[in-house]
Design a protein around this motif. Sequence first.
Motif, PDB file in Angstrom:
ATOM      1  N   ARG A   1      37.932  39.257  32.143  1.00 58.56           N
ATOM      2  CA  ARG A   1      37.025  39.764  31.113  1.00 58.56           C
ATOM      3  C   ARG A   1      37.306  41.234  30.800  1.00 58.56           C
ATOM      4  O   ARG A   1      36.448  42.100  30.841  1.00 58.56           O
TER       5      ARG A   1
ATOM      6  N   GLU B   1      40.227  35.732  32.126  1.00 60.99           N
ATOM      7  CA  GLU B   1      39.661  35.546  33.460  1.00 60.99           C
ATOM      8  C   GLU B   1      38.986  36.834  33.967  1.00 60.99           C
ATOM      9  O   GLU B   1      37.891  36.796  34.541  1.00 60.99           O
TER      10      GLU B   1
ATOM     11  N   ARG C   1      40.028  45.140  38.497  1.00 56.29           N
ATOM     12  CA  ARG C   1      40.452  44.171  37.465  1.00 56.29           C
ATOM     13  C   ARG C   1      41.566  44.764  36.614  1.00 56.29           C
ATOM     14  O   ARG C   1      42.574  44.070  36.305  1.00 56.29           O
TER      15      ARG C   1
ATOM     16  N   TYR D   1      45.424  43.377  36.019  1.00 54.11           N
ATOM     17  CA  TYR D   1      45.961  43.068  34.690  1.00 54.11           C
ATOM     18  C   TYR D   1      47.207  43.901  34.415  1.00 54.11           C
ATOM     19  O   TYR D   1      48.218  43.375  33.898  1.00 54.11           O
TER      20      TYR D   1
ATOM     21  N   ALA E   1      45.544  34.477  29.450  1.00 60.23           N
ATOM     22  CA  ALA E   1      44.675  33.763  30.388  1.00 60.23           C
ATOM     23  C   ALA E   1      44.083  34.722  31.418  1.00 60.23           C
ATOM     24  O   ALA E   1      42.883  34.650  31.768  1.00 60.23           O
ATOM     25  N   LEU E   2      44.919  35.642  31.934  1.00 58.07           N
ATOM     26  CA  LEU E   2      44.427  36.600  32.927  1.00 58.07           C
ATOM     27  C   LEU E   2      43.406  37.566  32.303  1.00 58.07           C
ATOM     28  O   LEU E   2      42.399  37.941  32.925  1.00 58.07           O
TER      29      LEU E   2
END
Length: 452
Positions: free
Chosen positions: A262, A260, A237, A241, A256-257
Amino acid sequence: MKKGTLIPPADELARRYARADAQAGEEIWLDVIRKMDEVYHDLLQYEVALEEKNAALEESQQFIASVLASMSDILIVCDRAGTIESVNAALSALLGRSADTLVRRPLFDLFADEASRAKASRLFAEQRAAPVQDCEMLLKAANGSEIALSLNCTPRYDGVGKMLGFVITGRPVGELLRAYQALRRAHEDLQTAQRQLVHAEKMASLGRLVAGVAHELNNPISFVYGNAVVMKRYAERLTRYLDAVHRGSDRPALDALRAELRIDRLLEDLPALIDGMLEGAERTRDIVDALKRFSAQGSGERMRFDLVEVIERAIHWVGKGSGARLEVVRDLPENLAVEGNAGEIQQVVMNLVQNAADATAQVATPRLAISGRLDGGRAVVEFHDNGPGIRPEHLGRLFDPFFTTKPVGQGTGLGLAISYGIVERHGGELSAANHPRGGAVFRLVLPLANAS
């Protein structure tokens, strides 16, 4: 002659004397005949006794001859001057000479070298009363070869204690060497078998230990593995990002990413995940360190250690490895500082705990009570189980090598013997008895470490 007495005529007197002589002669002949009968009877008895003694003598001679003939060792009987009086068949066969050619010859003619003749000469010159044993000499065979023998020489005496000569017995040294080599091979085979059994017992102990260690390592390693899997997902993740940040995505797209993926939750979890992995790694390190201390039992390293800690670790590992449902009740002081090899003492304690678990396997609520105390300069620890106890006939053999009460295939009989040896090398004591309240009790005594 009285007055008035009549004198018989001469012929009448002659007849009377003749009758008296005849009667006396008959009595004499009867007496002679009786004496002859007595003498004949005595001669018959003497003859019977003589025949019995002669038969006994012949039987004794045959017995002695059969014994001499069946002897595998050589036998030489000689007088004080060294003249051979008798030999047995073993010597004749060994030298290749008949007994007739050896008898009445000097004993010294049988020796093959001057050293052997010199030894024999000293023996006969000293006329010593004490026997000579294991004297190695060389005899000469009929074919000229030399035969090495180990001889024993014993003096012989007559009925009044006078020395008559010597009795020499012996056997070829080669035969003794072969017997010694066979004995040595048997001893080596026995030692090899013993080492294999001791190794098997150590492997059995190691198997129980490894099972406990594997179970013990499972928790921290599983914890580390689970956290590592989570951190791998978190790394994916973060990579997505950061790639978006490096591509120059605008702020709304990054927000937003971030939502998404978290990312904020991820960052909050990272410290706990890292701490958990560190804790699991430290726990694994501690277990491996304890295992290293146990495996150092053959190095002879001696140091100060806490016996209570060793007992706790042994209880934990036996319980984890065997899966026994044994309840262990402890009554131990905070510290029992002793000196020695912690790994070896741990092996002893593990063996005692495992024996208690085996002894109480058929008990509804198996229980082991371990109590410890200080007794002068010694640490005393007792292991009392609630099993059936020890049979009286087994108490004296409990620590003998290869003695076991377990079924075939379930015990080598070396666990307690090895433990006894370990404790003895540490200057302590290991004993067993039946407890007054039932069950068996093993008593471990070790000297305390110096206070310095």
